[in-house]
Scaffold this active site. Structure first.
Site, PDB file in Angstrom:
ATOM      1  CG  HIS A 139      -2.117  -0.846   1.106  1.00 31.31           C
ATOM      2  ND1 HIS A 139      -2.106  -2.166   1.484  1.00 31.31           N
ATOM      3  CD2 HIS A 139      -3.366  -0.597   0.634  1.00 31.31           C
ATOM      4  CE1 HIS A 139      -3.299  -2.695   1.250  1.00 31.31           C
ATOM      5  NE2 HIS A 139      -4.091  -1.757   0.737  1.00 31.31           N
ATOM      6  CE  LYS A 143      -3.985  -0.381   4.730  1.00 29.33           C
ATOM      7  NZ  LYS A 143      -5.313   0.182   5.018  1.00 29.33           N
TER       8      LYS A 143
HETATM    9  N1  LIG Z   1     -12.644   0.156   2.968  1.00 29.36           N
HETATM   10  C1  LIG Z   1     -12.031   0.535   1.863  1.00 29.36           C
HETATM   11  O1  LIG Z   1     -12.388   0.132   0.746  1.00 29.36           O
HETATM   12  C2  LIG Z   1     -10.884   1.502   1.945  1.00 29.36           C
HETATM   13  C3  LIG Z   1     -10.212   1.963   0.814  1.00 29.36           C
HETATM   14  C4  LIG Z   1      -9.226   2.924   0.943  1.00 29.36           C
HETATM   15  C5  LIG Z   1      -8.927   3.421   2.209  1.00 29.36           C
HETATM   16  N2  LIG Z   1      -9.570   2.931   3.298  1.00 29.36           N
HETATM   17  C6  LIG Z   1      -9.370   3.469   4.663  1.00 29.36           C
HETATM   18  O2  LIG Z   1     -10.075   4.684   4.745  1.00 29.36           O
HETATM   19  C7  LIG Z   1      -9.445   5.542   5.691  1.00 29.36           C
HETATM   20  C8  LIG Z   1      -9.181   6.903   5.041  1.00 29.36           C
HETATM   21  O3  LIG Z   1      -8.295   6.742   3.929  1.00 29.36           O
HETATM   22  P1  LIG Z   1      -7.808   8.008   3.069  1.00 29.36           P
HETATM   23  O4  LIG Z   1      -6.770   7.469   2.166  1.00 29.36           O
HETATM   24  O5  LIG Z   1      -8.967   8.738   2.514  1.00 29.36           O
HETATM   25  O6  LIG Z   1      -7.099   8.857   4.238  1.00 29.36           O
HETATM   26  P2  LIG Z   1      -6.832  10.431   4.296  1.00 29.36           P
HETATM   27  O7  LIG Z   1      -6.509  10.970   2.947  1.00 29.36           O
HETATM   28  O8  LIG Z   1      -5.879  10.639   5.418  1.00 29.36           O
HETATM   29  O9  LIG Z   1      -8.274  11.030   4.690  1.00 29.36           O
HETATM   30  C9  LIG Z   1      -8.814  10.942   5.976  1.00 29.36           C
HETATM   31  C10 LIG Z   1      -9.457  12.272   6.274  1.00 29.36           C
HETATM   32  O10 LIG Z   1     -10.228  12.154   7.465  1.00 29.36           O
HETATM   33  C11 LIG Z   1     -10.046  13.371   8.187  1.00 29.36           C
HETATM   34  N3  LIG Z   1     -10.413  13.249   9.592  1.00 29.36           N
HETATM   35  C12 LIG Z   1      -9.625  13.001  10.667  1.00 29.36           C
HETATM   36  N4  LIG Z   1     -10.352  13.010  11.799  1.00 29.36           N
HETATM   37  C13 LIG Z   1     -11.636  13.263  11.437  1.00 29.36           C
HETATM   38  C14 LIG Z   1     -12.863  13.398  12.152  1.00 29.36           C
HETATM   39  N5  LIG Z   1     -12.897  13.236  13.470  1.00 29.36           N
HETATM   40  N6  LIG Z   1     -13.981  13.674  11.452  1.00 29.36           N
HETATM   41  C15 LIG Z   1     -13.945  13.816  10.119  1.00 29.36           C
HETATM   42  N7  LIG Z   1     -12.817  13.715   9.389  1.00 29.36           N
HETATM   43  C16 LIG Z   1     -11.680  13.417  10.030  1.00 29.36           C
HETATM   44  C17 LIG Z   1      -8.576  13.679   7.972  1.00 29.36           C
HETATM   45  O11 LIG Z   1      -8.314  15.008   8.307  1.00 29.36           O
HETATM   46  P3  LIG Z   1      -6.806  15.424   8.787  1.00 29.36           P
HETATM   47  O12 LIG Z   1      -5.892  15.013   7.701  1.00 29.36           O
HETATM   48  O13 LIG Z   1      -6.920  16.873   8.944  1.00 29.36           O
HETATM   49  O14 LIG Z   1      -6.558  14.676  10.061  1.00 29.36           O
HETATM   50  C18 LIG Z   1      -8.431  13.389   6.485  1.00 29.36           C
HETATM   51  O15 LIG Z   1      -8.767  14.513   5.699  1.00 29.36           O
HETATM   52  C19 LIG Z   1      -8.203   4.775   6.161  1.00 29.36           C
HETATM   53  O16 LIG Z   1      -8.519   4.070   7.350  1.00 29.36           O
HETATM   54  C20 LIG Z   1      -7.941   3.780   5.045  1.00 29.36           C
HETATM   55  O17 LIG Z   1      -7.268   2.604   5.488  1.00 29.36           O
HETATM   56  C21 LIG Z   1     -10.538   1.991   3.188  1.00 29.36           C
END
Ligand SMILES: NC(=O)c1ccc[n+]([C@@H]2O[C@H](COP(=O)([O-])OP(=O)(O)OC[C@H]3O[C@@H](n4cnc5c(N)ncnc54)[C@H](OP(=O)(O)O)[C@@H]3O)[C@@H](O)[C@H]2O)c1
Length: 233
Positions: A139, A143
């Site tokens: 990944h 991550k």
């Molecule tokens: N299930 C699936 O198919 C799948 C696929 C891809 C990713 N994921 C998972 O999804 C999650 C997010 O991935 P991503 O790549 O989108 O990460 P990312 O780019 O870091 O986005 C996460 C966002 O959530 C925000 N955040 C933090 N605390 C929050 C709160 N209390 N309320 C609302 N927003 C908040 C963060 O803000 P800040 O940066 O300001 O803290 C950031 O903008 C991870 O756990 C990843 O493993 C799952």
């Protein structure tokens, strides 16, 4: 339908694009810091008129978000991984509140197909103990959890069928901007069998998550993507 995005990061942006392309409205994007977010935190006012929420944030905040959404009677798709040690706390809460939640470590429909293939493959391989089984997941460097939720799920499927092994040997690699690759290898003295799922980009996860939002709207209960797939296939 009216979808709210909780966590306007990489996945949140992709979900918005896919949701709009499927004719949905995305007026609410909740994120404490991201540019373009409409609200900094979850509140009753922010979620007025919202049919379902899609939560992709971080392992340490997902559980609090899920609790707040249940309190506000909102159905949710949870894509965040790494919070599953709290499932036994969350499931009864959702059942008691009578809201709906669907979660998956991987919302890609292709990965669900891969899980189904792996069920069959491990069943067959349970008859051949001359193969070493290992797994590699790669990944992007951002991550936060390792091994990936998808890798853990594959390990679970393996343990169900291959009783001679107590766990799957998983190697986690964090590299560049790789969206997600899972490779399972069976190696004997004479050959190697390799099965791989490789996400080309993040759009597959977003599409599955938006389909899950369409599915969870108006439903009560605690579901995984498998429940949705059972209905689709
Ligand atoms: N299930 C699936 O198919 C799948 C696929 C891809 C990713 N994921 C998972 O999804 C999650 C997010 O991935 P991503 O790549 O989108 O990460 P990312 O780019 O870091 O986005 C996460 C966002 O959530 C925000 N955040 C933090 N605390 C929050 C709160 N209390 N309320 C609302 N927003 C908040 C963060 O803000 P800040 O940066 O300001 O803290 C950031 O903008 C991870 O756990 C990843 O493993 C799952």
């Amino acid at each position: 339908m009216n979808i709210a995005i909780i966590g306007y990061g990489k996945m949140g942006h992709m979900i918005e694009k896919v949701a709009l392309s499927r004719g949905h409205t995305v007026n609410v994007k909740i994120d404490p810091a991201a540019a373009g977010a409409t609200h900094k935190e979850i509140s009753k006012e922010a979620l007025k008129g919202v049919d379902a929420c899609i939560e992709f944030t971080a392992p340490d905040v997902a559980v609090e978000n899920i609790k707040k959404l249940a309190e506000l009677d909102k159905n949710v798709v949870v894509g965040t991984t790494g919070w599953y040690n709290k499932i036994n706390e969350i499931r009864p809460l959702i059942m008691k509140k009578g809201t709906g939640l669907i979660y998956s470590p991987n919302f890609s429909i292709g990965v669900d197909i891969f899980f189904r293939l792996m069920e069959h493959v491990f069943k067959v391989m349970s008859h051949f103990d001359n193969y070493n089984i290992s797994m590699k997941e790669v990944h992007h460097v951002h991550k936060k959890d390792a091994p990936s939720g998808t890798a853990k799920k594959i390990a679970e499927i393996m343990k169900k069928h291959i009783t001679r092994l107590s766990d799957l040997d998983i190697k986690s690699v964090r590299q560049g901007e790789v969206p997600g690759t899972h490779t399972v290898t069976f190696e004997s003295d004479v050959d190697v069998i390799t099965l791989e799922h490789k996400a080309k980009n993040r759009e597959g996860f977003a599409l599955g998550a938006v389909m899950a939002a369409e599915w969870i709207k108006g439903k009560e209960g605690f579901y995984t993507i498998e429940d949705m797939m059972e209905e689709l296939i």
